[in-house]
Write a protein that holds these residues in place. Structure first.
Motif, PDB file in Angstrom:
ATOM      1  N   VAL A 261       0.882  -1.230   0.181  1.00 18.16           N
ATOM      2  CA  VAL A 261      -0.031  -0.064  -0.053  1.00 18.16           C
ATOM      3  C   VAL A 261       0.978   1.199  -0.164  1.00 18.16           C
ATOM      4  N   ALA A 262       2.084   1.316   0.767  1.00 20.91           N
ATOM      5  CA  ALA A 262       2.883   2.351   0.717  1.00 20.91           C
ATOM      6  C   ALA A 262       3.531   2.663  -0.393  1.00 20.91           C
ATOM      7  N   VAL A 263       4.004   1.625  -1.277  1.00 23.93           N
ATOM      8  CA  VAL A 263       4.541   1.863  -2.469  1.00 23.93           C
ATOM      9  C   VAL A 263       3.586   2.175  -3.545  1.00 23.93           C
ATOM     10  N   ALA A 264       2.293   1.606  -3.550  1.00 26.38           N
ATOM     11  CA  ALA A 264       1.364   2.127  -4.512  1.00 26.38           C
ATOM     12  C   ALA A 264       0.823   3.570  -4.028  1.00 26.38           C
ATOM     13  N   ARG A 265       0.880   3.813  -2.878  1.00 28.95           N
ATOM     14  CA  ARG A 265       0.808   5.298  -2.751  1.00 28.95           C
ATOM     15  C   ARG A 265       1.474   6.316  -3.428  1.00 28.95           C
ATOM     16  N   TYR A 266       2.643   5.782  -3.518  1.00 23.51           N
ATOM     17  CA  TYR A 266       3.989   6.630  -4.252  1.00 23.51           C
ATOM     18  C   TYR A 266       3.771   6.618  -5.833  1.00 23.51           C
ATOM     19  N   ILE A 267       3.312   5.314  -6.440  1.00 25.51           N
ATOM     20  CA  ILE A 267       3.279   5.414  -7.847  1.00 25.51           C
ATOM     21  C   ILE A 267       1.869   5.511  -8.227  1.00 25.51           C
ATOM     22  N   ALA A 268       0.737   4.961  -7.683  1.00 23.00           N
ATOM     23  CA  ALA A 268      -0.545   4.998  -7.969  1.00 23.00           C
ATOM     24  C   ALA A 268      -1.530   5.272  -7.156  1.00 23.00           C
ATOM     25  N   PRO A 269      -1.467   6.485  -6.489  1.00 23.34           N
ATOM     26  CA  PRO A 269      -2.354   6.769  -5.098  1.00 23.34           C
ATOM     27  C   PRO A 269      -3.733   6.644  -4.930  1.00 23.34           C
ATOM     28  N   THR A 270      -4.551   6.527  -6.366  1.00 22.59           N
ATOM     29  CA  THR A 270      -6.027   6.263  -6.044  1.00 22.59           C
ATOM     30  C   THR A 270      -6.037   4.722  -6.082  1.00 22.59           C
ATOM     31  N   THR A 271      -5.300   3.897  -6.412  1.00 26.44           N
ATOM     32  CA  THR A 271      -5.126   2.487  -6.729  1.00 26.44           C
ATOM     33  C   THR A 271      -5.085   2.135  -5.135  1.00 26.44           C
ATOM     34  N   ALA A 272      -3.991   2.903  -4.628  1.00 23.91           N
ATOM     35  CA  ALA A 272      -3.454   2.384  -3.274  1.00 23.91           C
ATOM     36  C   ALA A 272      -4.501   2.571  -2.245  1.00 23.91           C
ATOM     37  N   GLU A 273      -5.449   3.765  -2.445  1.00 24.33           N
ATOM     38  CA  GLU A 273      -6.830   4.100  -1.587  1.00 24.33           C
ATOM     39  C   GLU A 273      -7.852   3.067  -1.832  1.00 24.33           C
ATOM     40  N   VAL A 274      -7.913   2.432  -3.115  1.00 23.39           N
ATOM     41  CA  VAL A 274      -8.685   1.158  -3.327  1.00 23.39           C
ATOM     42  C   VAL A 274      -8.586   0.095  -2.514  1.00 23.39           C
ATOM     43  N   LEU A 275      -7.045  -0.273  -2.660  1.00 22.68           N
ATOM     44  CA  LEU A 275      -6.343  -1.333  -2.054  1.00 22.68           C
ATOM     45  C   LEU A 275      -6.507  -1.228  -0.459  1.00 22.68           C
ATOM     46  N   ALA A 276      -6.452  -0.182   0.112  1.00 23.53           N
ATOM     47  CA  ALA A 276      -6.372   0.064   1.604  1.00 23.53           C
ATOM     48  C   ALA A 276      -7.847   0.068   2.068  1.00 23.53           C
ATOM     49  N   ALA A 277      -8.683   0.454   1.444  1.00 20.93           N
ATOM     50  CA  ALA A 277     -10.153   0.356   1.746  1.00 20.93           C
ATOM     51  C   ALA A 277     -10.605  -1.263   1.696  1.00 20.93           C
ATOM     52  N   HIS A 278     -10.047  -1.947   0.600  1.00 23.32           N
ATOM     53  CA  HIS A 278     -10.146  -3.309   0.419  1.00 23.32           C
ATOM     54  C   HIS A 278      -9.816  -4.106   1.687  1.00 23.32           C
ATOM     55  N   LEU A 279      -8.550  -3.833   2.089  1.00 21.41           N
ATOM     56  CA  LEU A 279      -7.801  -4.637   3.185  1.00 21.41           C
ATOM     57  C   LEU A 279      -8.600  -4.256   4.608  1.00 21.41           C
ATOM     58  N   ARG A 280      -9.050  -3.260   4.662  1.00 18.90           N
ATOM     59  CA  ARG A 280      -9.633  -2.555   6.142  1.00 18.90           C
ATOM     60  C   ARG A 280     -11.189  -2.701   6.355  1.00 18.90           C
ATOM     61  N   ALA A 281     -11.984  -3.091   5.024  1.00 17.73           N
ATOM     62  CA  ALA A 281     -13.262  -2.966   4.952  1.00 17.73           C
ATOM     63  C   ALA A 281     -13.919  -3.963   6.176  1.00 17.73           C
ATOM     64  N   ASP A 282     -15.062  -3.463   6.673  1.00 14.66           N
ATOM     65  CA  ASP A 282     -15.796  -4.346   7.561  1.00 14.66           C
ATOM     66  C   ASP A 282     -16.633  -5.280   6.941  1.00 14.66           C
ATOM     67  N   PRO A 283     -17.244  -6.099   7.273  1.00 12.98           N
ATOM     68  CA  PRO A 283     -18.056  -7.033   6.487  1.00 12.98           C
ATOM     69  C   PRO A 283     -19.145  -6.155   6.067  1.00 12.98           C
ATOM     70  N   PRO A 284     -19.845  -6.106   4.951  1.00 14.62           N
ATOM     71  CA  PRO A 284     -20.965  -5.577   4.276  1.00 14.62           C
ATOM     72  C   PRO A 284     -22.259  -5.636   5.030  1.00 14.62           C
ATOM     73  N   ALA A 285     -23.332  -5.223   4.618  1.00 13.70           N
ATOM     74  CA  ALA A 285     -24.588  -5.107   5.248  1.00 13.70           C
ATOM     75  C   ALA A 285     -25.134  -6.482   4.778  1.00 13.70           C
ATOM     76  N   GLN A 286     -24.940  -7.013   3.749  1.00 12.91           N
ATOM     77  CA  GLN A 286     -25.345  -8.414   3.365  1.00 12.91           C
ATOM     78  C   GLN A 286     -24.126  -9.137   2.920  1.00 12.91           C
ATOM     79  N   ARG A 287     -23.674 -10.078   3.694  1.00 13.66           N
ATOM     80  CA  ARG A 287     -22.550 -11.100   3.712  1.00 13.66           C
ATOM     81  C   ARG A 287     -22.696 -11.904   2.638  1.00 13.66           C
ATOM     82  N   ARG A 288     -23.006 -11.666   0.990  1.00 15.30           N
ATOM     83  CA  ARG A 288     -23.143 -12.502   0.101  1.00 15.30           C
ATOM     84  C   ARG A 288     -22.499 -11.782  -1.144  1.00 15.30           C
TER      85      ARG A 288
END
Length: 303
Positions: A261-288
């Motif tokens: 994520v740190a390297v991606a923020r340096y090269i591709a910051p928008t992609t890095a934020e999507v990846l970070a959001a994916h890695l820290r995401a809580d379970p969704p409203a519908q777990r399916r």
């Protein structure tokens, strides 16, 4: 760009444990993405669209970063987020129309054949680099599921999902079928070299990042593609880059991909934020998981 949540509603199209989540969220996707955007230019109509829009030259950070972020969003976000991102991209592509100078025929970035080429080379490239530089080959079951998931993702583009290869053998058949109509041109050559070896005047990050990834991306390509693109490299470079790239990917993958994520923020910051959001995401409203058709039924009709 902050991405507060990418899984509000559901697990998206593939869900936890899916090969798409594993492959697209791996650091190897950076190498695979560079490979894919270079191969895109073997389609003369896509090469014309890229050259005429000039986005990779005027805004290389934004153009490339947003494209990779889109692919990652489709793979890991909830269905609503993925479909909305797809709708935005299709509207942008709808404006990319013109005359392809080699054939004199009209081109459209949303042409189904061109969209299929983008889709297949994108999904194949990230899988190839995941296998070569990451954890290794998927199991036979996972590989079959990966290509089934690629067909689902194709529902968000203009190509027919049934045309997407369903196996490694079908990928080879697809490349054999389209090979006769692939070509390069002065503008395609310029773009491919620009993407592999971005000039320093575009910023040190792109200059260094492209050169770090390029030998690894080229090493995964068959000889005929290297000859066609005139960017071959010695066998000694191919051999040397594999252990180096594997070591780098392993280092980036520790601590729940924190270094990636740190390297991606340096090269591709928008992609890095999507990846970070994916890695820290809580379970969704519908777990399916959901399908693109199901999501579109729920979205409001656009006037």
């Amino acid at each position: 760009m902050a991405v507060p949540s990418i899984r509000r509603d559901d697990y998206g199209f593939f869900g936890p444990g899916s090969p798409s989540w594993k492959v697209w969220a791996s650091p190897t996707s950076l190498i695979g993405f560079q490979r894919a955007v270079v191969l895109e230019h073997f389609d003369p109509f896509l090469a014309a669209a890229v050259a005429d829009s000039a986005g990779i030259y005027t805004d290389p950070y934004g153009r490339l970063d947003r494209t990779l972020a889109y692919f990652l969003t489709v793979a890991v976000a909830d269905g609503r987020t993925a479909v909305e991102a797809s709708d935005v991209l299709m509207r942008v592509h709808a404006r990319a129309k013109g005359i392809e100078p080699i054939t004199g025929a009209r081109y459209s970035a949303n042409n189904p054949d061109s969209q299929l080429w983008i889709h297949v080379t994108g999904w194949h490239s990230v899988l190839k680099c995941y296998e070569r530089y990451g954890p290794g080959p998927l199991s036979a079951t996972e590989e079959a599921r990966f290509w089934a998931e690629a067909r689902i993702a194709a529902e968000l583009q203009t190509c027919r999902p049934a045309d997407v290869p369903a196996s490694r053998d079908e990928v080879r058949d697809y490349f054999a079928t389209v090979r006769a109509r692939l070509c390069t041109s002065e503008r395609a050559d310029r773009a491919m070299r620009y993407l592999l070896f971005t000039p320093r005047d575009k910023g040190v990050r792109l200059w260094a990042g492209s050169r770090l990834l390029a030998p690894a991306a080229i090493a995964t390509l068959p000889k005929w593609m290297r000859r066609l693109g005139r960017f071959d490299q010695p066998a000694a470079v191919d051999a040397a880059v594999v252990p180096a790239a594997r070591a780098l990917v392993k280092a980036l993958s520790v601590r729940n991909f924190g270094p990636a994520v740190a390297v991606a923020r340096y090269i591709a910051p928008t992609t890095a934020e999507v990846l970070a959001a994916h890695l820290r995401a809580d379970p969704p409203a519908q777990r399916r998981t959901v399908t693109p058709a199901e999501v579109r039924e729920r979205l409001p009709v656009r006037a």
